[in-house]
Design a protein around this motif. Sequence first.
Motif, short mmCIF file in Angstrom:
data_model
loop_
_atom_site.label_atom_id
_atom_site.label_comp_id
_atom_site.label_asym_id
_atom_site.label_seq_id
_atom_site.Cartn_x
_atom_site.Cartn_y
_atom_site.Cartn_z
N ARG A 97 69.91 123.25 -39.38
CA ARG A 97 70.45 122.66 -40.62
C ARG A 97 69.34 122.01 -41.45
O ARG A 97 69.30 122.14 -42.67
CB ARG A 97 71.53 121.63 -40.30
CG ARG A 97 72.88 122.21 -40.03
CD ARG A 97 73.95 121.10 -39.96
NE ARG A 97 75.16 121.64 -39.40
CZ ARG A 97 75.48 121.62 -38.11
NH1 ARG A 97 74.67 121.06 -37.22
NH2 ARG A 97 76.60 122.15 -37.69
N ALA A 98 68.44 121.30 -40.77
CA ALA A 98 67.33 120.66 -41.48
C ALA A 98 66.44 121.71 -42.15
O ALA A 98 66.03 121.56 -43.30
CB ALA A 98 66.52 119.79 -40.52
N LEU A 99 66.18 122.81 -41.44
CA LEU A 99 65.40 123.91 -42.03
C LEU A 99 66.11 124.47 -43.26
O LEU A 99 65.51 124.69 -44.30
CB LEU A 99 65.23 125.04 -41.01
CG LEU A 99 63.99 125.00 -40.16
CD1 LEU A 99 64.09 126.06 -39.07
CD2 LEU A 99 62.74 125.22 -40.99
N HIS A 100 67.40 124.73 -43.10
CA HIS A 100 68.21 125.27 -44.20
C HIS A 100 68.09 124.37 -45.43
O HIS A 100 67.84 124.86 -46.54
CB HIS A 100 69.66 125.39 -43.74
CG HIS A 100 70.64 125.73 -44.80
ND1 HIS A 100 70.77 127.01 -45.31
CD2 HIS A 100 71.53 124.97 -45.46
CE1 HIS A 100 71.72 127.00 -46.23
NE2 HIS A 100 72.20 125.78 -46.34
N GLU A 101 68.24 123.07 -45.23
CA GLU A 101 68.14 122.11 -46.35
C GLU A 101 66.77 122.17 -47.01
O GLU A 101 66.66 122.21 -48.23
CB GLU A 101 68.45 120.69 -45.88
CG GLU A 101 69.91 120.41 -45.71
CD GLU A 101 70.69 120.54 -47.01
OE1 GLU A 101 70.24 120.01 -48.06
OE2 GLU A 101 71.74 121.20 -46.99
N GLN A 102 65.72 122.16 -46.20
CA GLN A 102 64.36 122.20 -46.75
C GLN A 102 64.10 123.49 -47.51
O GLN A 102 63.43 123.49 -48.54
CB GLN A 102 63.33 122.05 -45.63
CG GLN A 102 63.26 120.66 -45.07
CD GLN A 102 62.22 120.54 -43.96
OE1 GLN A 102 61.29 121.33 -43.87
NE2 GLN A 102 62.39 119.53 -43.12
N LEU A 103 64.64 124.59 -47.00
CA LEU A 103 64.39 125.90 -47.62
C LEU A 103 65.17 126.10 -48.91
O LEU A 103 64.91 127.05 -49.65
CB LEU A 103 64.71 127.02 -46.62
CG LEU A 103 63.76 127.08 -45.42
CD1 LEU A 103 64.31 128.01 -44.34
CD2 LEU A 103 62.37 127.49 -45.85
N TYR A 104 66.12 125.22 -49.19
CA TYR A 104 66.86 125.28 -50.46
C TYR A 104 66.39 124.19 -51.42
O TYR A 104 67.08 123.89 -52.39
CB TYR A 104 68.37 125.17 -50.22
CG TYR A 104 69.02 126.50 -49.98
CD1 TYR A 104 69.37 127.33 -51.06
CD2 TYR A 104 69.29 126.95 -48.70
CE1 TYR A 104 69.97 128.56 -50.85
CE2 TYR A 104 69.88 128.18 -48.48
CZ TYR A 104 70.22 128.99 -49.56
OH TYR A 104 70.82 130.21 -49.34
N ASP A 105 65.23 123.63 -51.19
CA ASP A 105 64.71 122.57 -52.05
C ASP A 105 63.97 123.18 -53.24
O ASP A 105 62.77 123.00 -53.41
CB ASP A 105 63.79 121.65 -51.26
CG ASP A 105 63.41 120.40 -52.03
OD1 ASP A 105 64.14 120.04 -52.98
OD2 ASP A 105 62.37 119.80 -51.69
N GLY A 106 64.71 123.95 -54.05
CA GLY A 106 64.13 124.61 -55.22
C GLY A 106 65.23 125.02 -56.18
O GLY A 106 66.41 124.70 -55.97
N SER A 107 64.85 125.75 -57.22
CA SER A 107 65.82 126.15 -58.24
C SER A 107 66.92 127.06 -57.68
O SER A 107 68.02 127.12 -58.24
CB SER A 107 65.11 126.85 -59.40
OG SER A 107 64.41 127.98 -58.93
N HIS A 108 66.65 127.74 -56.57
CA HIS A 108 67.66 128.61 -55.96
C HIS A 108 68.77 127.81 -55.27
O HIS A 108 69.75 128.39 -54.83
CB HIS A 108 67.01 129.60 -54.98
CG HIS A 108 66.26 128.92 -53.89
ND1 HIS A 108 65.07 128.25 -54.11
CD2 HIS A 108 66.51 128.82 -52.56
CE1 HIS A 108 64.63 127.75 -52.96
NE2 HIS A 108 65.49 128.08 -52.02
N ARG A 109 68.65 126.50 -55.20
CA ARG A 109 69.69 125.65 -54.60
C ARG A 109 71.03 125.86 -55.28
O ARG A 109 72.09 125.72 -54.66
CB ARG A 109 69.29 124.18 -54.65
CG ARG A 109 70.26 123.28 -53.89
CD ARG A 109 69.67 121.89 -53.69
NE ARG A 109 70.45 121.14 -52.75
CZ ARG A 109 70.37 121.21 -51.42
NH1 ARG A 109 69.52 122.03 -50.88
NH2 ARG A 109 71.13 120.48 -50.65
N SER A 110 71.02 126.23 -56.55
CA SER A 110 72.27 126.47 -57.29
C SER A 110 73.06 127.63 -56.69
O SER A 110 74.25 127.76 -56.95
CB SER A 110 71.97 126.73 -58.76
OG SER A 110 71.19 127.90 -58.90
#
Length: 173
Positions: A97-110
């Motif tokens: 889950r922590a990896l998932h969160e870090q990997l969505y820390d960008g414009s693609h988070r939308s």
Amino acid sequence: MIYVLGYPVFEPSCGRRIAKFRAKHERRRAELVPAHITLVFGVPEQHLETIAELVDKSSSRFQEFKVSFNKYVVEFDPFEEKHKIFLLCRTGSDKARALHEQLYDGSHRSALSSEHPFRPHMTVATYETRADIERVDVSHVGEFPIEGILGALEVVQLKDGKLTTLKSVPFLG
């Protein structure tokens, strides 16, 4: 589309059992990609540079870690409109889950769906109908818990029905 996957390394006989199960119950996907945990779901190629940077950053913060799958669920996947069997991750789920969160820390988070929170899992069967998926004997995938080690992140591209690994980064933390 760009994805970030983690391929758990299983004890060889366990890995063969999972591969055989998937080859029977989700043949097309099993031919395309080995058993995996999806950490970033299909985002447009325009985000590749950001995702590649996030993979480098995240992999430097993590060491390889144990994952175990202790139960399964049968669910309808509203994105693919298919019925699936997911093996749910217990041990290692917090790190995934922590990896998932870090990997969505960008414009693609939308691209994340707030209606479908991330649950670390492996899909092992996919069918068009609920009746077909309910006939699957999950005991053939192996005895729970199913354990493996996650030690790297893979940036892959799905294009024209082919999956290509663009970047493979081991955990360095």
